[in-house]
Design a protein around this motif. Structure first.
Motif, PDB file in Angstrom:
ATOM      1  N   TYR A   1       0.865  -1.170   0.000  1.00  0.00           N
ATOM      2  CA  TYR A   1       0.000   0.000   0.000  1.00  0.00           C
ATOM      3  C   TYR A   1       0.905   1.224   0.000  1.00  0.00           C
ATOM      4  CZ  TYR A   1      -3.930  -3.016   1.219  1.00  0.00           C
ATOM      5  OH  TYR A   1      -4.881  -3.974   1.216  1.00  0.00           O
ATOM      6  N   ARG A   2       0.641   2.145  -0.887  1.00  0.00           N
ATOM      7  CA  ARG A   2       1.398   3.397  -0.911  1.00  0.00           C
ATOM      8  C   ARG A   2       0.424   4.551  -0.678  1.00  0.00           C
ATOM      9  NH1 ARG A   2       5.652   5.268  -5.651  1.00  0.00           N
ATOM     10  NH2 ARG A   2       6.640   6.975  -4.477  1.00  0.00           N
ATOM     11  N   ILE A   3       0.567   5.197   0.475  1.00  0.00           N
ATOM     12  CA  ILE A   3      -0.311   6.295   0.858  1.00  0.00           C
ATOM     13  C   ILE A   3       0.535   7.557   0.888  1.00  0.00           C
ATOM     14  CG2 ILE A   3      -1.923   7.160   2.584  1.00  0.00           C
ATOM     15  CD1 ILE A   3      -2.127   4.253   3.598  1.00  0.00           C
ATOM     16  N   GLY A   4       0.446   8.372  -0.173  1.00  0.00           N
ATOM     17  CA  GLY A   4       1.346   9.505  -0.273  1.00  0.00           C
ATOM     18  C   GLY A   4       2.776   9.006  -0.384  1.00  0.00           C
ATOM     19  N   LYS A   5       3.621   9.411   0.562  1.00  0.00           N
ATOM     20  CA  LYS A   5       5.006   8.967   0.585  1.00  0.00           C
ATOM     21  C   LYS A   5       5.218   7.753   1.482  1.00  0.00           C
ATOM     22  CE  LYS A   5       7.218  13.406  -0.471  1.00  0.00           C
ATOM     23  NZ  LYS A   5       8.259  14.378  -0.055  1.00  0.00           N
ATOM     24  N   ILE A   6       4.184   7.326   2.185  1.00  0.00           N
ATOM     25  CA  ILE A   6       4.310   6.169   3.076  1.00  0.00           C
ATOM     26  C   ILE A   6       4.127   4.889   2.261  1.00  0.00           C
ATOM     27  CG2 ILE A   6       3.390   4.996   5.107  1.00  0.00           C
ATOM     28  CD1 ILE A   6       2.411   7.710   6.087  1.00  0.00           C
ATOM     29  N   LEU A   7       5.121   4.004   2.300  1.00  0.00           N
ATOM     30  CA  LEU A   7       5.080   2.742   1.554  1.00  0.00           C
ATOM     31  C   LEU A   7       5.136   1.576   2.541  1.00  0.00           C
ATOM     32  CD1 LEU A   7       5.192   1.151  -1.109  1.00  0.00           C
ATOM     33  CD2 LEU A   7       7.682   1.417  -1.067  1.00  0.00           C
ATOM     34  N   VAL A   8       4.112   0.723   2.487  1.00  0.00           N
ATOM     35  CA  VAL A   8       4.009  -0.432   3.387  1.00  0.00           C
ATOM     36  C   VAL A   8       4.061  -1.717   2.549  1.00  0.00           C
ATOM     37  CG1 VAL A   8       2.630  -1.608   5.145  1.00  0.00           C
ATOM     38  CG2 VAL A   8       2.615   0.897   5.007  1.00  0.00           C
ATOM     39  N   TYR A   9       5.050  -2.572   2.818  1.00  0.00           N
ATOM     40  CA  TYR A   9       5.149  -3.883   2.166  1.00  0.00           C
ATOM     41  C   TYR A   9       4.758  -4.985   3.155  1.00  0.00           C
ATOM     42  CZ  TYR A   9       7.625  -2.647  -2.170  1.00  0.00           C
ATOM     43  OH  TYR A   9       7.961  -2.171  -3.396  1.00  0.00           O
ATOM     44  N   GLN A  10       3.986  -5.952   2.671  1.00  0.00           N
ATOM     45  CA  GLN A  10       3.726  -7.184   3.413  1.00  0.00           C
ATOM     46  C   GLN A  10       4.288  -8.326   2.559  1.00  0.00           C
ATOM     47  OE1 GLN A  10      -0.562  -6.761   4.021  1.00  0.00           O
ATOM     48  NE2 GLN A  10      -0.171  -6.360   6.175  1.00  0.00           N
ATOM     49  N   ILE A  11       5.273  -9.032   3.116  1.00  0.00           N
ATOM     50  CA  ILE A  11       6.043 -10.011   2.350  1.00  0.00           C
ATOM     51  C   ILE A  11       5.925 -11.383   3.014  1.00  0.00           C
ATOM     52  CG2 ILE A  11       8.371 -10.643   1.606  1.00  0.00           C
ATOM     53  CD1 ILE A  11       8.993  -7.602   1.592  1.00  0.00           C
ATOM     54  N   ALA A  12       5.738 -12.424   2.203  1.00  0.00           N
ATOM     55  CA  ALA A  12       5.673 -13.799   2.715  1.00  0.00           C
ATOM     56  C   ALA A  12       6.543 -14.692   1.832  1.00  0.00           C
ATOM     57  CB  ALA A  12       4.237 -14.311   2.732  1.00  0.00           C
ATOM     58  N   CYS A  13       7.273 -15.596   2.470  1.00  0.00           N
ATOM     59  CA  CYS A  13       8.097 -16.575   1.734  1.00  0.00           C
ATOM     60  C   CYS A  13       7.835 -17.961   2.312  1.00  0.00           C
ATOM     61  CB  CYS A  13       9.583 -16.219   1.837  1.00  0.00           C
ATOM     62  SG  CYS A  13      10.657 -17.436   1.009  1.00  0.00           S
ATOM     63  N   THR A  14       7.469 -18.900   1.441  1.00  0.00           N
ATOM     64  CA  THR A  14       7.234 -20.284   1.844  1.00  0.00           C
ATOM     65  C   THR A  14       8.351 -21.166   1.301  1.00  0.00           C
ATOM     66  OG1 THR A  14       4.833 -20.005   1.911  1.00  0.00           O
ATOM     67  CG2 THR A  14       5.675 -22.255   1.704  1.00  0.00           C
ATOM     68  N   ILE A  15       9.018 -21.889   2.201  1.00  0.00           N
ATOM     69  CA  ILE A  15      10.097 -22.806   1.816  1.00  0.00           C
ATOM     70  C   ILE A  15       9.574 -24.231   2.009  1.00  0.00           C
ATOM     71  CG2 ILE A  15      12.466 -23.530   2.258  1.00  0.00           C
ATOM     72  CD1 ILE A  15      12.906 -20.741   3.525  1.00  0.00           C
ATOM     73  N   THR A  16       9.361 -24.931   0.909  1.00  0.00           N
ATOM     74  CA  THR A  16       8.870 -26.311   0.978  1.00  0.00           C
ATOM     75  C   THR A  16      10.025 -27.275   1.260  1.00  0.00           C
ATOM     76  OG1 THR A  16       7.137 -25.736  -0.594  1.00  0.00           O
ATOM     77  CG2 THR A  16       7.572 -28.084  -0.211  1.00  0.00           C
ATOM     78  N   THR A  17      11.075 -27.160   0.464  1.00  0.00           N
ATOM     79  CA  THR A  17      12.267 -27.996   0.645  1.00  0.00           C
ATOM     80  C   THR A  17      13.476 -27.091   0.563  1.00  0.00           C
ATOM     81  OG1 THR A  17      11.130 -29.806  -0.488  1.00  0.00           O
ATOM     82  CG2 THR A  17      13.505 -30.029  -0.153  1.00  0.00           C
ATOM     83  N   LYS A  18      14.262 -27.031   1.661  1.00  0.00           N
ATOM     84  CA  LYS A  18      15.361 -26.069   1.697  1.00  0.00           C
ATOM     85  C   LYS A  18      16.596 -26.543   0.935  1.00  0.00           C
ATOM     86  CE  LYS A  18      17.888 -27.270   5.980  1.00  0.00           C
ATOM     87  NZ  LYS A  18      19.234 -27.036   5.462  1.00  0.00           N
ATOM     88  N   GLY A  19      16.702 -27.808   0.633  1.00  0.00           N
ATOM     89  CA  GLY A  19      17.878 -28.303  -0.078  1.00  0.00           C
ATOM     90  C   GLY A  19      19.155 -28.012   0.691  1.00  0.00           C
ATOM     91  N   THR A  20      20.134 -27.414   0.000  1.00  0.00           N
ATOM     92  CA  THR A  20      21.396 -27.035   0.668  1.00  0.00           C
ATOM     93  C   THR A  20      21.381 -25.594   1.125  1.00  0.00           C
ATOM     94  OG1 THR A  20      22.391 -26.387  -1.444  1.00  0.00           O
ATOM     95  CG2 THR A  20      22.703 -28.685  -0.718  1.00  0.00           C
ATOM     96  N   GLY A  21      20.232 -24.915   0.977  1.00  0.00           N
ATOM     97  CA  GLY A  21      20.136 -23.502   1.319  1.00  0.00           C
ATOM     98  C   GLY A  21      20.395 -23.242   2.799  1.00  0.00           C
TER      99      GLY A  21
END
Length: 370
Positions: free
Chosen positions: A285-305
């Protein structure tokens, strides 16, 4: 005694206060390890850490080979601080065999005086498994280390009685202006967290917010009042924005303030190894100069990470490095994120990795755009 050689491709100028301000292209740094250090680090992960302008520690360059050197770039967005003509660097070693690449040793922080491009740093290599000297910004355990980041109301390593007494007096003073200290949404603190973690989170978050807001003197005082406590001003703005949200205005203009939204996918990678199956999304959401990020990351199999979780592809960038908070659904712990260009770097609050099988991490970023 071993020697760490740090070489910059430019002479570091005394006229700037951030290391990346050495021309638009930034700096390229080469780190060379002598034979003693190569022997000690063999089979482990090493990197160099710097102190940033917002009091954090940033990790640059990763070495786990046998060449004896590694190279990395430094940009202005890294925010590496030059204080009184000095840069503070530290060599850190982590054990790849331990869970979450546990830190096993670090050198003393060394001062590099500006004005040249080549430095020879003495490093003591002693017992192969010495007790690490942890930074004050890293918190461990359910009780906490009793080492605080900024010591606004408490002093590191003083007795618990003295710290609690100082907090009791300070919180009573704050309570007279703020209220009963009952939180509605627990945006920065979490129930049942140890006292050291909660105090440290609030102390750092309030100081960062106060620096970003400025003098707390406002032009029109439409929703806030000059010199009001920060909590009161945020509460007033929170209620005013909620009133606008209740109007179901998602895009367009409210009282002359432009409101835009967006969403999409990010590219997840690990600083060490490769994740097998992972995906990430964002909405903003960007309200004027205010920027709000909502971020999600799903890791099913991490491997060698392992190591840092890097989410790349933000469509709108903050002009300065911006920090955020969130939680890890795998273990319920608080996590933190910070921006680097169009990417968000995510770790646990104790700097261990968030990368694990069958987990989802969520981070909220709030900052000002140009």
């Amino acid at each position: 005694m071993a020697t760490l050689t740090v070489e910059y491709d430019k002479t570091i100028s005394a006229d700037v206060n951030l290391l990346g301000m050495q021309g638009e292209e930034g700096l390229t740094v080469t780190v060379n390890l002598d034979d003693d250090l190569k022997t000690y680090i063999n089979g482990k992960l090493a990197y160099v850490s710097f102190l940033t302008a917002d009091g954090q520690v940033i990790e640059k360059g990763y070495y786990n080979g046998s060449s004896g050197s590694f190279t990395f770039d430094i940009e202005l967005t890294d925010g590496i601080l030059i204080t009184d003509g000095k840069i503070y660097v530290q060599l850190v070693v982590r054990d790849l065999e331990e869970p979450h690449t546990t830190e096993v040793w670090k050198s003393k922080a060394h001062e590099m005086t500006v004005g040249k491009s080549l430095y020879y740093i003495p490093v003591d290599v002693v017992d192969p498994t010495p007790i690490p000297e942890h930074d004050a910004t890293i918190l461990y355990g359910m009780i906490g280390t009793q080492l605080y980041s900024e010591e606004n109301y408490v002093t590191s390593e003083e007795s618990s009685t003295a710290s609690i007494d100082a907090l009791d007096v300070a919180l009573k003073d704050v309570s007279d202006n703020v209220g009963d200290l009952t939180y509605t949404e627990e945006n920065y603190v979490t129930s049942d967290d140890d006292l050291t973690s909660s105090v440290d989170d609030l102390d750092v978050a309030l100081k960062d917010t106060n620096d970003a807001i400025g003098s707390q003197t406002y032009t029109e005082d439409n929703y806030v009042t000059d010199s009001d406590p920060l909590t009161t001003s945020i509460d007033d703005l929170d209620m005013a924005l909620k009133d606008h949200a209740d109007l179901s205005v998602l895009t367009g203009t409210v009282h002359g303030v432009a409101i835009t939204t967006g969403s999409g996918n990010l590219t997840p990678t690990a600083s060490v190894g490769t994740m097998t199956t992972a995906s990430a999304t964002y909405s903003y959401y960007r309200i004027g100069k205010i920027l709000v990020y909502q971020i999600a990351c799903t890791i099913t199999t991490k491997g060698t990470g392992d190591g840092l979780l890097i989410l790349t592809g933000l469509p709108i960038q903050y002009p300065v490095r911006t920090s955020g908070n969130g939680y890890n659904e795998f273990d319920g712990k608080l996590i933190r994120g910070y921006t680097s260009g169009n990417a968000v770097i995510v770790t646990q609050y104790d700097s261990t990795t968030v990368i694990a099988d069958a987990t989802t991490v969520r981070v909220t970023m709030v900052g000002l755009t140009a």
